[in-house]
Each structure stands twice: as C-alpha cells, then as structure tokens.
Enzyme design. Sequence first.
Site, PDB file in Angstrom:
ATOM      1  N   LYS A   1      -3.302 -15.104   5.376  1.00 12.00           N
ATOM      2  CA  LYS A   1      -4.437 -14.705   6.203  1.00 12.00           C
ATOM      3  C   LYS A   1      -4.598 -13.197   6.084  1.00 12.00           C
ATOM      4  O   LYS A   1      -3.879 -12.430   6.723  1.00 12.00           O
ATOM      5  CB  LYS A   1      -4.209 -15.088   7.670  1.00 12.00           C
ATOM      6  CG  LYS A   1      -5.491 -14.970   8.473  1.00 12.00           C
ATOM      7  CD  LYS A   1      -5.299 -14.579   9.911  1.00 12.00           C
ATOM      8  CE  LYS A   1      -5.075 -13.122  10.126  1.00 12.00           C
ATOM      9  NZ  LYS A   1      -6.117 -12.220   9.616  1.00 12.00           N
TER      10      LYS A   1
ATOM     11  N   CYS B   1       1.909   2.687   7.519  1.00  9.62           N
ATOM     12  CA  CYS B   1       2.956   2.542   8.536  1.00  9.62           C
ATOM     13  C   CYS B   1       4.053   3.567   8.280  1.00  9.62           C
ATOM     14  O   CYS B   1       4.781   3.943   9.184  1.00  9.62           O
ATOM     15  CB  CYS B   1       3.529   1.141   8.496  1.00  9.62           C
ATOM     16  SG  CYS B   1       4.025   0.651   6.845  1.00  9.62           S
TER      17      CYS B   1
ATOM     18  N   GLU C   1       7.008  -6.925   9.955  1.00  9.84           N
ATOM     19  CA  GLU C   1       6.897  -5.533   9.486  1.00  9.84           C
ATOM     20  C   GLU C   1       5.859  -4.882  10.385  1.00  9.84           C
ATOM     21  O   GLU C   1       4.656  -5.130  10.238  1.00  9.84           O
ATOM     22  CB  GLU C   1       6.433  -5.494   8.025  1.00  9.84           C
ATOM     23  CG  GLU C   1       7.436  -6.071   7.037  1.00  9.84           C
ATOM     24  CD  GLU C   1       8.636  -5.161   6.805  1.00  9.84           C
ATOM     25  OE1 GLU C   1       8.603  -3.987   7.219  1.00  9.84           O
ATOM     26  OE2 GLU C   1       9.627  -5.637   6.230  1.00  9.84           O
TER      27      GLU C   1
ATOM     28  N   GLU D   1       0.973   5.729  16.868  1.00 10.72           N
ATOM     29  CA  GLU D   1       0.567   5.922  15.468  1.00 10.72           C
ATOM     30  C   GLU D   1      -0.816   6.561  15.424  1.00 10.72           C
ATOM     31  O   GLU D   1      -1.748   6.045  16.029  1.00 10.72           O
ATOM     32  CB  GLU D   1       0.457   4.564  14.773  1.00 10.72           C
ATOM     33  CG  GLU D   1       1.743   3.967  14.336  1.00 10.72           C
ATOM     34  CD  GLU D   1       1.513   2.689  13.534  1.00 10.72           C
ATOM     35  OE1 GLU D   1       1.040   1.703  14.106  1.00 10.72           O
ATOM     36  OE2 GLU D   1       1.830   2.691  12.338  1.00 10.72           O
TER      37      GLU D   1
HETATM   38  P1  NAD Z   1      -3.202  -5.509  13.424  1.00 12.97           P
HETATM   39  O1  NAD Z   1      -1.929  -5.847  14.100  1.00 12.97           O
HETATM   40  O2  NAD Z   1      -4.390  -5.272  14.245  1.00 12.97           O
HETATM   41  O3  NAD Z   1      -3.606  -6.667  12.397  1.00 12.97           O
HETATM   42  C1  NAD Z   1      -2.710  -7.130  11.424  1.00 12.97           C
HETATM   43  C2  NAD Z   1      -3.075  -8.543  11.055  1.00 12.97           C
HETATM   44  O4  NAD Z   1      -2.915  -9.360  12.195  1.00 12.97           O
HETATM   45  C3  NAD Z   1      -4.521  -8.723  10.602  1.00 12.97           C
HETATM   46  O5  NAD Z   1      -4.562  -9.677   9.581  1.00 12.97           O
HETATM   47  C4  NAD Z   1      -5.198  -9.247  11.848  1.00 12.97           C
HETATM   48  O6  NAD Z   1      -6.336 -10.037  11.560  1.00 12.97           O
HETATM   49  C5  NAD Z   1      -4.089 -10.105  12.421  1.00 12.97           C
HETATM   50  N1  NAD Z   1      -4.223 -10.386  13.844  1.00 12.97           N
HETATM   51  C6  NAD Z   1      -4.768  -9.610  14.801  1.00 12.97           C
HETATM   52  N2  NAD Z   1      -4.726 -10.249  15.984  1.00 12.97           N
HETATM   53  C7  NAD Z   1      -4.132 -11.443  15.763  1.00 12.97           C
HETATM   54  C8  NAD Z   1      -3.799 -12.560  16.579  1.00 12.97           C
HETATM   55  N3  NAD Z   1      -4.085 -12.581  17.875  1.00 12.97           N
HETATM   56  N4  NAD Z   1      -3.203 -13.613  16.009  1.00 12.97           N
HETATM   57  C9  NAD Z   1      -2.911 -13.612  14.696  1.00 12.97           C
HETATM   58  N5  NAD Z   1      -3.205 -12.602  13.875  1.00 12.97           N
HETATM   59  C10 NAD Z   1      -3.803 -11.527  14.398  1.00 12.97           C
HETATM   60  O7  NAD Z   1      -2.869  -4.292  12.475  1.00 12.97           O
HETATM   61  P2  NAD Z   1      -3.866  -3.527  11.478  1.00 12.97           P
HETATM   62  O8  NAD Z   1      -4.681  -2.618  12.298  1.00 12.97           O
HETATM   63  O9  NAD Z   1      -4.528  -4.472  10.544  1.00 12.97           O
HETATM   64  O10 NAD Z   1      -2.822  -2.735  10.592  1.00 12.97           O
HETATM   65  C11 NAD Z   1      -2.265  -1.549  10.976  1.00 12.97           C
HETATM   66  C12 NAD Z   1      -0.888  -1.773  11.576  1.00 12.97           C
HETATM   67  O11 NAD Z   1      -0.051  -2.410  10.619  1.00 12.97           O
HETATM   68  C13 NAD Z   1      -0.200  -0.474  11.920  1.00 12.97           C
HETATM   69  O12 NAD Z   1       0.462  -0.612  13.138  1.00 12.97           O
HETATM   70  C14 NAD Z   1       0.793  -0.300  10.781  1.00 12.97           C
HETATM   71  O13 NAD Z   1       1.883   0.515  11.083  1.00 12.97           O
HETATM   72  C15 NAD Z   1       1.183  -1.703  10.520  1.00 12.97           C
HETATM   73  N6  NAD Z   1       1.749  -1.841   9.181  1.00 12.97           N
HETATM   74  C16 NAD Z   1       3.091  -2.039   9.060  1.00 12.97           C
HETATM   75  C17 NAD Z   1       3.664  -2.139   7.793  1.00 12.97           C
HETATM   76  C18 NAD Z   1       5.135  -2.356   7.633  1.00 12.97           C
HETATM   77  O14 NAD Z   1       5.530  -2.718   6.532  1.00 12.97           O
HETATM   78  N7  NAD Z   1       5.961  -2.155   8.649  1.00 12.97           N
HETATM   79  C19 NAD Z   1       2.858  -2.038   6.652  1.00 12.97           C
HETATM   80  C20 NAD Z   1       1.479  -1.821   6.814  1.00 12.97           C
HETATM   81  C21 NAD Z   1       0.952  -1.735   8.092  1.00 12.97           C
END
Ligand code: NAD
Length: 486
Positions: free
Chosen positions: A183, A293, A259, A390
């Site tokens: 997804k 991240c 992650e 962040e």
């Molecule tokens: P997000 O948590 O908003 O979304 C991540 C994913 O989760 C997306 O696919 C989104 O559609 C999905 N999602 C959102 N709400 C959901 C729900 N209720 N149920 C299921 N899925 C849901 O994060 P973002 O804004 O897309 O990405 C940025 C974040 O990701 C930052 O916090 C960043 O640090 C983190 N990140 C972490 C790593 C790592 O390896 N630790 C790598 C990249 C990004």
Amino acid sequence: MTADLATITGIDAPTGLLIGGQWSAGRAGTLPVIDPATEEPVTEVADASPEDALDAVAAAADALPGWAARPPRERAECLRRAYELMIGRSEQLARLMVVENGKALRDARGEIAYAAEFFRWYAEEAVRVDGSLSVAPSGANRIMVTRQPVGVSYLITPWNFPAAMATRKIGPALAAGCTVLLKPAAETPLTALAIAGLLAEAGVPDGVVNVLPTAKPGPMTHAVLADPRVRKLSFTGSTEVGRMLLKQAADYVTNCSMELGGNAPFVVLEDADIDAAVNGALLAKMRNGGEACTAANRFYVHEKVASEFSAGLASRLAALKVGPGLDEGVELGPLVNADTRDKVARLVDSATTAGAAVLTGGRAPDRVGYYYQPTVLDNVPAGAGMLAEEIFGPVAPIVRFTSEAEAIALANSTEYGLVSYVYSGDLRRALRIADALEAGMVGINRGVVSDPAAPFGGVKQSGLGREGAHDGLLEYTETKYIAVDW
Ligand code: NAD
C-alpha cells in the site's frame, strides 16, 4: 495516464490496481496525483476499496505455496532481473518520482540507484536463508532450527522515498518466500506501480506482488489485518500512525516491523574538521530536501566552533538552486504538499518568535508550488517545537553547547532514536559518544548512513526491527525448532 506524463517521464506508468497479476480499476473510483511544483493534478490512479484489498489477500494467499516452494535460486534470479530492469530504466523512474513527489531529479536518481540495490542485495541473500543444528545440553536429542517464510505480508510505505521504501520491503519479503500487498502513500502511487510492473516483467508470478493505492488507508488496513491469512505487517511512516497500527495488529498478534519517525541530532565537537562537518551537514539535512526520517533535525555545535559552522552552513544553503525538481541544476524542489510546507512554516515562525536568529531563509517564497526556502536558524531556544518534532523540510536549527556530557544529554532528550551524527577529529572520542547515543544508527564524520547491506532501524519510538542487511531478511521469516531423536 495522460500523454503529457508519458512525454515528461518517458515511461508508460501503470495507473490501475495490481491484483493477482491483473491491472484493474478500483471499486472506490480514482484518486488524483498532484505535481507539487505546479499544485496541479498530473494523472489519476485507481483507488482501492477494502473489498479490493481482500481480493488481493486472496491472490497473495493463493500464490504463497508456489512462491515459497520455488528454489531460492529462482527467487533470487527474479530479484536480480528486477534490479537490472530498474537500473536500465532509472532515468524514467526518477522522472516519474519527481512528478509525484517534487524532489530534485538528482535526489530521485540517487534514490532509484539505492532502491534497485535492495533487489540486488536480496537476490544475493535469498540463497542464504540458514538454520542451525546443535546438541541439546542434556545430550538427549538434537535441536534443529529452520526458517520458514512468515506468509502473506502487508507493506505500507510513505511518500518521501516512494521507490526505496517499497524495494526495501519487497526485496527481503520475496527473497524469504513471502507474497505481498503493497500500500503506497496516496501522494506517490505511480513509482510503486511502475516498480510492480518491473517485477512482473522480471518473472515474478501473478499474485506474488499486489499493489493497492487508496485514499482511505484506515478502512483498508482494518480489513486486511483482520484477515487471518495476513501474517505480517511492515510499516514505514510516522510514529503516530505506527503506534495506532501496532494497537490494531495486537488484536491478531500479527508479526510487525516498524520503521518510524526520527529526530536526528547532529553533534559537532570543538575538535571537528569544520569544512567536513558543513559538507556532512548539507547531506544529512538536505538530501531529499529535508524530507527524510534520517534528516538531521537538531544541530548541537560546540560554542568554540559554532559561529564558523553556522556561517558555513548558511552560505551553502543560501546558494542552493531552488525550483521544479525536473529543471536542470535544481538542488531543492518543493515539499510534497501544502500541509508539509505549512508545518515547516509554523515551526520556523514559532522558533523565531521565541528568539532564534535567522541566518538565511525563514519563509515560503511567493511562487506556485509547495516551496520553502533553505533556512538556518542559530541560537534556537531549548523549548522550540522544532527540537522536539520532525521538521521534514529544509530547515537547520543550531543550538550551542559547552561540554561533551551536555551534548550527549541534549542528543538523547527525545522519544525518538533512529540515527545520530557525530563530527570529531578524535575517532576514539567519537566512538565513545556513539556508544552513549540512544540511536539505532550513528554516522561518525559522515552525513549519510543508509546502505542496503547495513541494518537500518531505530530504538525507542523510532521503530521495531531492522530493514536491509541479513537482518531485513529475517524479519520475513519464522523460526521453527524441530526436536530430533537422533
Ligand atoms: P504517515 O505515517 O502519514 O503515512 C505513512 C503511510 O501510512 C502512508 O502510506 C499512509 O497512507 C499510511 N497511513 C496513514 N494513516 C493510516 C491508517 N490509519 N491506517 C493505515 N495506514 C495509514 O507518514 P508520511 O507522512 O507518509 O511519511 C513521513 C513519516 O515517515 C515521517 O515520520 C518519517 O520519519 C517516516 N519515515 C520513516 C522511515 C524509517 O525508515 N524509519 C523512512 C521514511 C519515512
């Protein structure tokens, strides 16, 4: 897809759902993909409903026994072919990513190369799923340990690295013999769909990889996790959403890898090579326009070198060429959407109101697109919001410290623990500090830590488990112990 998009990217990117090897329409209609540089839709992709997702679970469950039984060498060769195809089409894929994510083309090229490496690395790891055999301490039997694929895996990825976060999960899952539902984030479905197309071309059988963009991830995820055929959740995204998913997964005791967010400290000691530290800071802060991240989020600089470091960093950031990611020479594109830009603006405004000094930037430029100026803030006060959350944008807050112990305490004063950076001319000292830092990864005199062959992941609320390296493969296996009367 629109003719325009094909012309811009040079690739015929799929826009349907991928379920059981078929590209199909979504029962929830379509969702638009917005170009962050123009704020205009560039195309629409199929929007998956929970029912579509359950069809994909069925397809993945049907494909599982066959894929798990394939000789590891054959699984490896599919991944290796996918690596070759990805490298062969890297320019087109990079351009496609820029259109939906906004990042500068040079960052997108770097990401495609990094993303493809996960296919190559896990092609090499697929033939190294090992076990063990030992004698029980009592001598009464032999302890045989094998590893089996965990099963149908649900992979959720963020928009900031649309290719690498997908391949970092698909690679080890397929290597271990799992089948998957991916997804992608609603902002960046095109790159994920194009990669799935490459995997099919590489010979991955129907149903092994299914892709489900959706505008409503909540209901879809509820339906998927409630299906007992789904045995694994691998999530990359914010800590906030990760916490919520862990609670949902607890109802089914689903195997989870997480992650999550980071809040990386970047510590510059008084004995550091300041030119090298500025170069490293530029990478740690500005790779992906700060939307990483691993992005350095808090710069702790010894008071003796703070003025030199901040002036150096400010002049480098001020010189960056800002513009649409596809334009020649652009080093910083727009942020992904208006919410992300507005959050950056809010954090900067509150820090400057509290007394931080603007060395460069400090506002969103007056132009179309979700841009924010590269910004350096000096003497950021201790209570500023940007030191606790962040930033996810091109903003570097600098805080001065006087002692090593103070720097370590400041670096650890967060619930996050993904990565930390240390610059020092004394390697022994840097290693001692690395030991004391509460982080899953530490960069010493380096502004980048990511490597497919290294275990990537966080401690504290930055996550559970590791991706990349051999560890990443084990996340998709279950250990089975067989007691053998020899
Ligand atoms: P997000 O948590 O908003 O979304 C991540 C994913 O989760 C997306 O696919 C989104 O559609 C999905 N999602 C959102 N709400 C959901 C729900 N209720 N149920 C299921 N899925 C849901 O994060 P973002 O804004 O897309 O990405 C940025 C974040 O990701 C930052 O916090 C960043 O640090 C983190 N990140 C972490 C790593 C790592 O390896 N630790 C790598 C990249 C990004």
